[in-house]
Design a protein around this motif. Sequence first.
Motif, PDB file in Angstrom:
ATOM      1  N   ALA A  64       0.843  -1.199   0.000  1.00 29.42           N
ATOM      2  CA  ALA A  64       0.000   0.000   0.000  1.00 29.42           C
ATOM      3  C   ALA A  64       0.874   1.243   0.000  1.00 29.42           C
ATOM      4  CB  ALA A  64      -0.917   0.003   1.215  1.00 29.42           C
ATOM      5  N   ASN A  65       0.411   2.265  -0.701  1.00 27.00           N
ATOM      6  CA  ASN A  65       1.130   3.545  -0.771  1.00 27.00           C
ATOM      7  C   ASN A  65       0.186   4.695  -0.487  1.00 27.00           C
ATOM      8  OD1 ASN A  65       4.061   3.355  -1.829  1.00 27.00           O
ATOM      9  ND2 ASN A  65       2.956   1.890  -3.115  1.00 27.00           N
ATOM     10  N   THR A  66       0.700   5.707   0.191  1.00 24.53           N
ATOM     11  CA  THR A  66      -0.062   6.931   0.418  1.00 24.53           C
ATOM     12  C   THR A  66       0.562   8.077  -0.371  1.00 24.53           C
ATOM     13  OG1 THR A  66       1.241   7.553   2.367  1.00 24.53           O
ATOM     14  CG2 THR A  66      -0.723   6.204   2.734  1.00 24.53           C
ATOM     15  N   PHE A  67      -0.289   8.985  -0.804  1.00 27.95           N
ATOM     16  CA  PHE A  67       0.146  10.206  -1.495  1.00 27.95           C
ATOM     17  C   PHE A  67      -0.548  11.382  -0.804  1.00 27.95           C
ATOM     18  CE2 PHE A  67       0.558   6.792  -4.519  1.00 27.95           C
ATOM     19  CZ  PHE A  67       1.775   7.044  -5.131  1.00 27.95           C
TER      20      PHE A  67
ATOM     21  N   LEU B 266      -3.428   0.357  -3.305  1.00 25.79           N
ATOM     22  CA  LEU B 266      -3.202  -0.970  -2.736  1.00 25.79           C
ATOM     23  C   LEU B 266      -2.987  -1.938  -3.886  1.00 25.79           C
ATOM     24  CD1 LEU B 266      -3.191  -2.977  -0.325  1.00 25.79           C
ATOM     25  CD2 LEU B 266      -5.663  -3.217  -0.658  1.00 25.79           C
ATOM     26  N   TYR B 267      -1.858  -2.641  -3.839  1.00 28.34           N
ATOM     27  CA  TYR B 267      -1.543  -3.634  -4.873  1.00 28.34           C
ATOM     28  C   TYR B 267      -1.606  -5.024  -4.244  1.00 28.34           C
ATOM     29  CZ  TYR B 267       0.980  -6.174  -8.526  1.00 28.34           C
ATOM     30  OH  TYR B 267       1.342  -7.069  -9.513  1.00 28.34           O
TER      31      TYR B 267
ATOM     32  N   LYS C 265      -3.027  -6.762  -9.029  1.00 24.46           N
ATOM     33  CA  LYS C 265      -3.891  -5.660  -9.445  1.00 24.46           C
ATOM     34  C   LYS C 265      -3.672  -4.449  -8.552  1.00 24.46           C
ATOM     35  CE  LYS C 265      -8.716  -4.363 -10.279  1.00 24.46           C
ATOM     36  NZ  LYS C 265     -10.140  -4.819 -10.302  1.00 24.46           N
ATOM     37  N   LEU C 266      -3.628  -3.259  -9.155  1.00 21.08           N
ATOM     38  CA  LEU C 266      -3.495  -2.016  -8.411  1.00 21.08           C
ATOM     39  C   LEU C 266      -4.872  -1.378  -8.227  1.00 21.08           C
ATOM     40  CD1 LEU C 266      -1.348   0.023  -7.212  1.00 21.08           C
ATOM     41  CD2 LEU C 266      -1.743   1.346  -9.316  1.00 21.08           C
ATOM     42  N   TYR C 267      -5.232  -1.150  -6.987  1.00 21.81           N
ATOM     43  CA  TYR C 267      -6.444  -0.414  -6.637  1.00 21.81           C
ATOM     44  C   TYR C 267      -6.036   0.983  -6.187  1.00 21.81           C
ATOM     45  CZ  TYR C 267      -8.411  -5.150  -6.385  1.00 21.81           C
ATOM     46  OH  TYR C 267      -8.802  -6.440  -6.665  1.00 21.81           O
ATOM     47  N   TYR C 268      -6.847   1.981  -6.513  1.00 19.88           N
ATOM     48  CA  TYR C 268      -6.545   3.326  -6.023  1.00 19.88           C
ATOM     49  C   TYR C 268      -7.817   3.992  -5.529  1.00 19.88           C
ATOM     50  CZ  TYR C 268      -7.978   4.779 -10.761  1.00 19.88           C
ATOM     51  OH  TYR C 268      -8.664   4.972 -11.932  1.00 19.88           O
TER      52      TYR C 268
END
Length: 345
Positions: free
Chosen positions: A250-253, A267-268, A272-275
């Motif tokens: 998971a990544n935050t921006f 979230l990958y 699959k990448l979810y945003y």
Amino acid sequence: MDNKAANTESVLTFGELLLRFCIDTDGNWLNENSLPFYIGGAELNVATALALWGIPTKYFTSLPDNDLSTQIINQLMSRNIDTSIIHKGGSRLGLFYLTKGKDMKHDTVIYDRADSAFAELTTNTIDWDELFKGTSWFHFSAICPALSQQTASLCEEALIAASKRNIHISVDLNYRAKLWRYGKEPDEIMPQLVKYCDLIMGNLWAADKLLGITVTPGTDKSGQKKIYLQEALNSSELIIRKFPKCKAVANTFRFDQGSGIKYYTTLYTDKKLYYSAEYRAEIITDKVGSGDCFMAGLIYGFYNHLDPSNILNFATAAAFEKLFIAGDATKSTVEKINNAIRYEN
């Protein structure tokens, strides 16, 4: 990410409890003889959120054996956190000072945590069977191994013990430049710990600094969401390739815009990448603990077997709502967070 653990088992968070003192930019606290403070620490903030949301939660730290610690433990117990495994020993509690309105990456943060009770913990002193009894999830952050080689070794011992017991493991890639002062670069330490993790959370630049997952030069100056999302996909794929035990990244921006914020996450998992939707606010209350709340939201979602999009939606809304709450930990209920979820992109 496959999580077969029964929902009666606990999430255990592991890290240093800190007192945060909030000075103001004008020095009025000196004239008023008043200095606001909060009980915090990244892992405690996660535990507070999970306990509030009905997840059985245990917290491990080390505190001096004195009346101050007793009062703090009583406060944690009032939050429905299991404190029975907290270690008693050492001589002092860790502190830090942060100018009101700033975040933990800002130059104004001042740490006073050398020789704290937690920092004095060593390997071969903790009963891991007792610690992990009834536990299905173990969470720590990159703040712990940033303190010293001794603490990094303790983290590794904990991770090995958790792995032997088939406990799910998560890590928050908190990067605190002011803490890495013991002669080791973060990417010399963190990969040996992250290899045990099922869930890795952070941001592109933390993964670069802590794990050696390179960000394309100039990405931070692009300002383009499309580019950030592509980098999140690339980084997530590289992380899972490098650390095959990992099942989700998971990544935050979060972008500061004057006094306001623009915020979204990814979230990958399962290739699959979810945003998330994009969240904006003109004025916020407190930046501290938002990332911890996002981490807690992810754990909450996986623990309850939600699908990836719902996990991400809940975690993102929880993190954004924390920006409007003073203190280190959230006070938002599950109902309030669900009502705050945004779906438009």
